[in-house]
Design a protein around this motif. Sequence first.
Motif: not given
Length: 245
Positions: A14-22
């Motif tokens: 239900r809850r999704v967190a995303v971290l993106t980089g180069a």
Amino acid sequence: MNLAEARTALGNARRVAVLTGAGVSAESGIPTFRDAQTGHWARFRPEDLASPEAYRRDPETVWQWYAGRYADVTRARPNGAHRLLAGLERAKGDGFFLATQNVDGLHTRAGSEHLAELHGNLTTARCEGCGTVTPLPQPEAFTPPPVCPGCGHRMRPNIVWFGEFLPEEALEAATRAFQDADVALIVGTSGMVYPAAGLALETRREGGVVIEMNPEETELTPYMDFSLRDVASKGLAALVGEAPA
């Protein structure tokens, strides 16, 4: 955890967190921070251009470098990874949050809305006097440095430089999202730059599932529940079950 289990976990979350980089923007042809040191700029270290001290010493040179990088990102286009993440946001609604270390604005151009740009944005400038943030003119019409439309003061690149803190509000929002996440995705980042890299551990500590997408092992790999060894667009496509557009 295997790919099928990772896909199920993401689908049920239900809850999704995303971290993106180069690594996400590399597929759009945007060089990494250090790889941008080519041609005339090869004689500079990034640290010699991306710091408050460098700006105080030679604001004209710093602005010339950032103006060139701004022109580069303006020509770039969102790739499949950006679009897949925007689609995941539409699927998860208010349960989705994206934190990016990238400064190119491509996530927004792909349609992402619930996001925090932890390191700033190349396409904007911030007033040195009153703090107003405004978009830059199109590159062909841009002559740095810009002047604040409110107070007339010189504006600086709206980027977090070496020796500066991340925007407090953005970091707090990202930290809460990763603490609350059922699943966290760590996409295209080496896991070496803190405090952003520590967001994955927030999810881990709270019992959530943490999934990594990167062609190579990273500093965060030992803490992952599952790692996909592929570029961002293909890794995300395998995880969400769609072809990268």
